[in-house]
Structure formats: C-alpha cells, structure tokens
Write a protein that holds these residues in place. Structure first.
Motif, PDB file in Angstrom:
ATOM      1  N   GLU A   4      -4.245   0.250   5.849  1.00 39.87           N
ATOM      2  CA  GLU A   4      -2.911   0.289   5.292  1.00 39.87           C
ATOM      3  C   GLU A   4      -2.880   1.749   4.231  1.00 39.87           C
ATOM      4  O   GLU A   4      -3.997   2.137   3.856  1.00 39.87           O
ATOM      5  CB  GLU A   4      -2.505  -0.881   4.285  1.00 39.87           C
ATOM      6  N   GLY A   5      -1.793   2.187   3.877  1.00 45.62           N
ATOM      7  CA  GLY A   5      -1.840   3.287   2.888  1.00 45.62           C
ATOM      8  C   GLY A   5      -1.382   2.637   1.644  1.00 45.62           C
ATOM      9  O   GLY A   5      -1.058   1.321   1.485  1.00 45.62           O
ATOM     10  N   LYS A   6      -1.399   3.669   0.475  1.00 41.01           N
ATOM     11  CA  LYS A   6      -0.888   2.992  -0.695  1.00 41.01           C
ATOM     12  C   LYS A   6       0.507   3.134  -0.819  1.00 41.01           C
ATOM     13  O   LYS A   6       0.973   2.419  -1.912  1.00 41.01           O
ATOM     14  CB  LYS A   6      -1.822   3.815  -1.700  1.00 41.01           C
ATOM     15  N   THR A   7       1.136   3.914  -0.216  1.00 39.62           N
ATOM     16  CA  THR A   7       2.854   3.716  -0.311  1.00 39.62           C
ATOM     17  C   THR A   7       3.472   3.799   0.978  1.00 39.62           C
ATOM     18  O   THR A   7       2.646   3.717   2.124  1.00 39.62           O
ATOM     19  CB  THR A   7       3.053   5.258  -1.003  1.00 39.62           C
ATOM     20  N   ASN A   8       4.595   3.322   1.118  1.00 41.70           N
ATOM     21  CA  ASN A   8       5.299   3.396   2.367  1.00 41.70           C
ATOM     22  C   ASN A   8       5.182   4.508   3.029  1.00 41.70           C
ATOM     23  O   ASN A   8       5.627   4.607   4.219  1.00 41.70           O
ATOM     24  CB  ASN A   8       6.641   2.978   2.082  1.00 41.70           C
ATOM     25  N   THR A   9       5.116   5.698   2.293  1.00 39.00           N
ATOM     26  CA  THR A   9       5.148   7.085   3.131  1.00 39.00           C
ATOM     27  C   THR A   9       3.911   7.474   3.944  1.00 39.00           C
ATOM     28  O   THR A   9       3.738   8.714   4.574  1.00 39.00           O
ATOM     29  CB  THR A   9       5.696   8.075   2.157  1.00 39.00           C
ATOM     30  N   VAL A  24      -5.188   6.551   2.398  1.00 35.02           N
ATOM     31  CA  VAL A  24      -5.728   5.597   3.381  1.00 35.02           C
ATOM     32  C   VAL A  24      -7.239   5.394   2.678  1.00 35.02           C
ATOM     33  O   VAL A  24      -7.772   4.109   2.940  1.00 35.02           O
ATOM     34  CB  VAL A  24      -5.415   5.989   4.698  1.00 35.02           C
ATOM     35  N   VAL A  25      -7.858   6.301   2.465  1.00 39.01           N
ATOM     36  CA  VAL A  25      -9.377   6.430   2.066  1.00 39.01           C
ATOM     37  C   VAL A  25      -9.319   5.322   0.788  1.00 39.01           C
ATOM     38  O   VAL A  25     -10.239   4.620   0.602  1.00 39.01           O
ATOM     39  CB  VAL A  25     -10.049   7.678   1.903  1.00 39.01           C
ATOM     40  N   GLN A  26      -8.411   5.806  -0.204  1.00 39.51           N
ATOM     41  CA  GLN A  26      -8.318   4.823  -1.437  1.00 39.51           C
ATOM     42  C   GLN A  26      -7.974   3.652  -1.082  1.00 39.51           C
ATOM     43  O   GLN A  26      -8.658   2.516  -1.680  1.00 39.51           O
ATOM     44  CB  GLN A  26      -7.231   5.373  -2.280  1.00 39.51           C
ATOM     45  N   ALA A  27      -7.151   3.127  -0.214  1.00 34.56           N
ATOM     46  CA  ALA A  27      -6.725   1.771  -0.003  1.00 34.56           C
ATOM     47  C   ALA A  27      -7.951   1.244   0.851  1.00 34.56           C
ATOM     48  O   ALA A  27      -8.148   0.018   0.482  1.00 34.56           O
ATOM     49  CB  ALA A  27      -5.615   1.632   1.246  1.00 34.56           C
ATOM     50  N   VAL A  28      -8.874   1.821   1.440  1.00 40.86           N
ATOM     51  CA  VAL A  28      -9.978   1.118   2.121  1.00 40.86           C
ATOM     52  C   VAL A  28     -10.888   0.990   1.119  1.00 40.86           C
ATOM     53  O   VAL A  28     -11.449  -0.322   1.205  1.00 40.86           O
ATOM     54  CB  VAL A  28     -10.504   2.127   3.244  1.00 40.86           C
ATOM     55  N   ALA A  29     -11.234   1.740   0.071  1.00 40.61           N
ATOM     56  CA  ALA A  29     -12.214   1.626  -1.111  1.00 40.61           C
ATOM     57  C   ALA A  29     -11.680   0.443  -2.016  1.00 40.61           C
ATOM     58  O   ALA A  29     -12.466  -0.397  -2.393  1.00 40.61           O
ATOM     59  CB  ALA A  29     -12.261   3.034  -1.781  1.00 40.61           C
ATOM     60  N   THR A  30     -10.500   0.361  -1.923  1.00 40.42           N
ATOM     61  CA  THR A  30      -9.938  -0.659  -2.962  1.00 40.42           C
ATOM     62  C   THR A  30     -10.212  -2.023  -2.174  1.00 40.42           C
ATOM     63  O   THR A  30     -10.246  -3.030  -2.878  1.00 40.42           O
ATOM     64  CB  THR A  30      -8.407  -0.559  -3.279  1.00 40.42           C
ATOM     65  N   ARG A  31     -10.014  -1.969  -0.972  1.00 35.91           N
ATOM     66  CA  ARG A  31     -10.127  -3.289  -0.160  1.00 35.91           C
ATOM     67  C   ARG A  31     -11.711  -3.792  -0.155  1.00 35.91           C
ATOM     68  O   ARG A  31     -11.988  -4.646  -0.524  1.00 35.91           O
ATOM     69  CB  ARG A  31      -9.978  -3.080   1.444  1.00 35.91           C
ATOM     70  N   ALA A  32     -12.660  -2.759  -0.248  1.00 37.71           N
ATOM     71  CA  ALA A  32     -14.121  -3.101  -0.404  1.00 37.71           C
ATOM     72  C   ALA A  32     -14.363  -3.572  -1.764  1.00 37.71           C
ATOM     73  O   ALA A  32     -14.980  -4.457  -2.042  1.00 37.71           O
ATOM     74  CB  ALA A  32     -15.016  -1.606   0.004  1.00 37.71           C
ATOM     75  N   PHE A  33     -13.487  -2.865  -2.808  1.00 36.33           N
ATOM     76  CA  PHE A  33     -13.840  -3.378  -4.354  1.00 36.33           C
ATOM     77  C   PHE A  33     -13.456  -4.850  -4.327  1.00 36.33           C
ATOM     78  O   PHE A  33     -14.202  -5.661  -4.949  1.00 36.33           O
ATOM     79  CB  PHE A  33     -13.294  -2.143  -5.355  1.00 36.33           C
ATOM     80  N   ASP A  45     -10.783  14.187   8.780  1.00 33.42           N
ATOM     81  CA  ASP A  45      -9.874  14.784   9.799  1.00 33.42           C
ATOM     82  C   ASP A  45      -8.862  13.511  10.421  1.00 33.42           C
ATOM     83  O   ASP A  45      -7.903  13.868  10.888  1.00 33.42           O
ATOM     84  CB  ASP A  45     -10.708  15.305  10.882  1.00 33.42           C
ATOM     85  N   HIS A  46      -9.254  12.459  10.359  1.00 30.22           N
ATOM     86  CA  HIS A  46      -8.722  11.286  10.711  1.00 30.22           C
ATOM     87  C   HIS A  46      -8.136  10.575   9.705  1.00 30.22           C
ATOM     88  O   HIS A  46      -7.131   9.666  10.012  1.00 30.22           O
ATOM     89  CB  HIS A  46      -9.799  10.494  11.541  1.00 30.22           C
ATOM     90  N   LEU A  47      -8.503  10.516   8.223  1.00 28.07           N
ATOM     91  CA  LEU A  47      -7.742   9.713   7.674  1.00 28.07           C
ATOM     92  C   LEU A  47      -7.109  10.524   6.297  1.00 28.07           C
ATOM     93  O   LEU A  47      -7.811  11.663   5.995  1.00 28.07           O
ATOM     94  CB  LEU A  47      -8.817   8.750   6.928  1.00 28.07           C
ATOM     95  N   ASP A  48      -6.088  10.248   5.590  1.00 27.53           N
ATOM     96  CA  ASP A  48      -5.670  10.934   4.537  1.00 27.53           C
ATOM     97  C   ASP A  48      -6.197  10.345   3.334  1.00 27.53           C
ATOM     98  O   ASP A  48      -6.884   9.156   3.400  1.00 27.53           O
ATOM     99  CB  ASP A  48      -4.193  11.177   4.666  1.00 27.53           C
ATOM    100  N   SER A  49      -6.218  11.150   2.229  1.00 31.65           N
ATOM    101  CA  SER A  49      -6.709  10.390   1.102  1.00 31.65           C
ATOM    102  C   SER A  49      -6.165   9.016   0.506  1.00 31.65           C
ATOM    103  O   SER A  49      -6.813   8.172  -0.009  1.00 31.65           O
ATOM    104  CB  SER A  49      -6.584  11.629  -0.263  1.00 31.65           C
TER     105      SER A  49
END
Length: 149
Positions: free
Chosen positions: A141-146, A106-115, A100-104
C-alpha cells in the motif's frame, strides 16, 4: 490500528496482466518484501537493545502511572525505536536498486507495517513477527490515494 471515521470498503478484482506487466509487478512485490525484511530485522534489533537498557528495566519496575509511561517513552527514544526512526532507516532503500521499483511513500508504508508488527509483539498483543519468504508478500500500500505501485 485506529478505526477510520469515513466509510470505506475493500474489494478484490482479478488482474488481467500481460506477461511483461506481471513481471514488473512481481519485481516490485519482491522489492517491497526485501524492504520489509530489512526493516523488520532493524526494528527487532532496536527493540532488543531497548529491552536490555537499564532505563527500560527501571521503567518496568515502576508502578503504573504517568511517570512510568514517560520512562518507557524515554527508553524508546534512547534506543531510537519508533515509527519515524524506522522511516529514516528505510530512506536508504530509495537510493539503492530497490528505489527503482518503489517510491518513497510505499517504502515508508512498508516500514510502518514492520514497525507495527514489532510494536504489537512488544506490547504482548501478538507473537514474534516472522520474516517473509519468497512470494509471501502479496500486498503493498501507499500512504496516500495518489501513491502506490
């Protein structure tokens, strides 16, 4: 991390947010922190199981070269230790209250940061990554500028 070929810059601008906007932002940063900690824990578990595997131990004893690189790659795949495998793990957070608070993206970017943190640890370039405590996750951060918060 790969160096960008396009000219980029970062600037910090103080936010002037109303109390309700600040509350929303803090909730989203807290959701991102929880996703990061969960992904970091999962990545550390997968890295530990990969290090214990006989395939990884055999690869360590091999002389340097293409065969050794391939053996390490197979050990990583067997333990499902990879960036996209961690993205698959992080999908579940989009279906919980955190979604509800994060889009997909952003979740992928956070997972990449942890990896990336765990991968740098495995390669011996950095120390063991630490879990983030309350109010210790300051940027997302997000994965794209949008995409983004």
């Amino acid at each position: 991390m790969k160096r960008s070929k396009t000219p980029t810059f970062i600037t910090e601008i103080p936010l002037k947010a109303s109390p309700s906007q600040e509350s929303i932002l803090l909730k989203r940063l807290e959701a991102a922190r929880r996703v990061y900690n969960a992904c970091l824990g999962e990545a550390l578990q997968r890295a530990q199981s990969m290090r214990r595997s006989p395939a990884y131990q055999a690869a360590r004893r091999m002389p340097k070269g293409a065969a050794r690189t391939q053996a390490f790659r197979q050990a990583r795949q067997a333990a499902e230790f990879g960036e996209y495998a961690l993205h698959d793990y992080a999908k579940q957070f989009g279906h919980s209250y955190l979604g509800d608070h994060l889009d997909s993206l952003v979740v992928q970017a956070v997972a990449t940061r942890a990896f990336d943190a765990v991968n740098q640890y495995l390669l011996g370039k950095k120390g063991r990554p630490r879990f983030k405590g309350k109010n210790q996750f300051d940027s997302v951060e997000g994965k794209t500028n949008t995409s983004g918060l």
